[in-house]
Design a protein around this motif. Sequence first.
Motif, PDB file in Angstrom:
ATOM      1  N   GLN A   2     -40.583 -19.946 -30.362  1.00  0.00           N
ATOM      2  CA  GLN A   2     -40.536 -21.423 -29.978  1.00  0.00           C
ATOM      3  C   GLN A   2     -39.160 -22.033 -30.009  1.00  0.00           C
ATOM      4  O   GLN A   2     -39.030 -22.724 -28.840  1.00  0.00           O
ATOM      5  N   TRP A   3     -38.346 -21.540 -30.591  1.00  0.00           N
ATOM      6  CA  TRP A   3     -36.911 -21.886 -30.424  1.00  0.00           C
ATOM      7  C   TRP A   3     -36.290 -21.624 -29.074  1.00  0.00           C
ATOM      8  O   TRP A   3     -35.624 -22.411 -28.194  1.00  0.00           O
ATOM      9  N   LEU A   4     -36.624 -20.568 -28.657  1.00  0.00           N
ATOM     10  CA  LEU A   4     -36.088 -19.863 -27.406  1.00  0.00           C
ATOM     11  C   LEU A   4     -36.812 -20.615 -26.134  1.00  0.00           C
ATOM     12  O   LEU A   4     -36.202 -21.039 -25.463  1.00  0.00           O
ATOM     13  N   ILE A   5     -38.253 -21.047 -26.546  1.00  0.00           N
ATOM     14  CA  ILE A   5     -38.878 -21.801 -25.377  1.00  0.00           C
ATOM     15  C   ILE A   5     -38.364 -23.269 -25.296  1.00  0.00           C
ATOM     16  O   ILE A   5     -38.268 -23.665 -24.012  1.00  0.00           O
ATOM     17  N   ASP A   6     -38.229 -23.822 -26.358  1.00  0.00           N
ATOM     18  CA  ASP A   6     -37.309 -25.159 -26.537  1.00  0.00           C
ATOM     19  C   ASP A   6     -36.023 -25.025 -25.701  1.00  0.00           C
ATOM     20  O   ASP A   6     -35.821 -26.075 -25.213  1.00  0.00           O
ATOM     21  N   TYR A   7     -35.419 -24.054 -26.031  1.00  0.00           N
ATOM     22  CA  TYR A   7     -33.988 -23.959 -25.320  1.00  0.00           C
ATOM     23  C   TYR A   7     -34.195 -23.808 -23.805  1.00  0.00           C
ATOM     24  O   TYR A   7     -33.308 -24.484 -23.235  1.00  0.00           O
ATOM     25  N   CYS A   8     -35.261 -23.179 -23.333  1.00  0.00           N
ATOM     26  CA  CYS A   8     -35.504 -23.213 -21.951  1.00  0.00           C
ATOM     27  C   CYS A   8     -35.925 -24.559 -21.456  1.00  0.00           C
ATOM     28  O   CYS A   8     -35.153 -25.020 -20.643  1.00  0.00           O
ATOM     29  N   LYS A   9     -36.497 -25.250 -22.045  1.00  0.00           N
ATOM     30  CA  LYS A   9     -36.872 -26.714 -21.769  1.00  0.00           C
ATOM     31  C   LYS A   9     -35.483 -27.693 -21.770  1.00  0.00           C
ATOM     32  O   LYS A   9     -35.445 -28.333 -20.766  1.00  0.00           O
ATOM     33  N   ARG A  10     -34.730 -27.532 -22.659  1.00  0.00           N
ATOM     34  CA  ARG A  10     -33.694 -28.192 -22.741  1.00  0.00           C
ATOM     35  C   ARG A  10     -32.537 -27.771 -21.556  1.00  0.00           C
ATOM     36  O   ARG A  10     -31.904 -28.525 -21.217  1.00  0.00           O
ATOM     37  N   HIS A  11     -32.728 -26.698 -21.137  1.00  0.00           N
ATOM     38  CA  HIS A  11     -31.815 -26.184 -19.981  1.00  0.00           C
ATOM     39  C   HIS A  11     -32.565 -26.137 -18.621  1.00  0.00           C
ATOM     40  O   HIS A  11     -32.121 -25.430 -17.782  1.00  0.00           O
ATOM     41  N   HIS A  12     -33.641 -26.557 -18.807  1.00  0.00           N
ATOM     42  CA  HIS A  12     -34.437 -26.786 -17.389  1.00  0.00           C
ATOM     43  C   HIS A  12     -34.827 -25.626 -16.808  1.00  0.00           C
ATOM     44  O   HIS A  12     -34.472 -25.225 -15.697  1.00  0.00           O
ATOM     45  N   ILE A  13     -35.099 -24.522 -17.835  1.00  0.00           N
ATOM     46  CA  ILE A  13     -35.519 -23.140 -17.228  1.00  0.00           C
ATOM     47  C   ILE A  13     -37.030 -23.064 -17.593  1.00  0.00           C
ATOM     48  O   ILE A  13     -37.601 -23.450 -18.757  1.00  0.00           O
ATOM     49  N   HIS A  14     -38.012 -22.729 -16.307  1.00  0.00           N
ATOM     50  CA  HIS A  14     -39.262 -22.741 -16.656  1.00  0.00           C
ATOM     51  C   HIS A  14     -39.659 -21.372 -17.098  1.00  0.00           C
ATOM     52  O   HIS A  14     -39.300 -20.194 -16.436  1.00  0.00           O
ATOM     53  N   ALA A  15     -40.456 -21.251 -18.321  1.00  0.00           N
ATOM     54  CA  ALA A  15     -40.673 -19.662 -18.703  1.00  0.00           C
ATOM     55  C   ALA A  15     -42.160 -19.599 -18.784  1.00  0.00           C
ATOM     56  O   ALA A  15     -42.883 -20.419 -19.044  1.00  0.00           O
ATOM     57  N   PHE A  16     -42.698 -18.616 -18.218  1.00  0.00           N
ATOM     58  CA  PHE A  16     -44.000 -18.433 -18.311  1.00  0.00           C
ATOM     59  C   PHE A  16     -44.278 -16.941 -18.620  1.00  0.00           C
ATOM     60  O   PHE A  16     -43.585 -16.038 -18.526  1.00  0.00           O
ATOM     61  N   CYS A  17     -45.328 -17.000 -19.403  1.00  0.00           N
ATOM     62  CA  CYS A  17     -45.979 -15.335 -20.141  1.00  0.00           C
ATOM     63  C   CYS A  17     -46.910 -15.009 -18.934  1.00  0.00           C
ATOM     64  O   CYS A  17     -47.856 -15.855 -18.677  1.00  0.00           O
ATOM     65  N   LYS A  18     -46.538 -13.897 -18.726  1.00  0.00           N
ATOM     66  CA  LYS A  18     -47.311 -12.980 -17.802  1.00  0.00           C
ATOM     67  C   LYS A  18     -48.388 -12.090 -18.594  1.00  0.00           C
ATOM     68  O   LYS A  18     -47.776 -11.020 -19.109  1.00  0.00           O
TER      69      LYS A  18
END
Length: 127
Positions: A2-18
Amino acid sequence: MQWLIDYCKRHHIHAFCKSELDPNQKSYSYRYPRVIFLNDHWQVANEKPFILAHEIGHAMCTKEDLVTSKDTYSNMSKNECKANIFAVKLLRKYYEESDIEFDSIYDFADAFGIPKKYQYLLNEVCY
């Protein structure tokens, strides 16, 4: 994770689980737009934090970070190494911000799924 996903959000990175990917298919990312596709069925499930942090490293790199020369294999290797170093540093940042304690850097590596073949980076990054 979750911390990594939140990091993505803060840095405008869209992360998707496939979840439809084959367990042997690697996760991947793009710089423009900043998008990560994480293989949710990766064959070694405990490596997902390291893999996501690695892909964040690729998404975060700038033009100046990219290696350019005639040797494409060498470029790929250097860019992969930079993403691995970024991943270990990012996971270390999470560790430092949390109340987690480890007896050794190898316990740290096991907790975040850093593959043994990349654990040589721990001495460079963690000390």
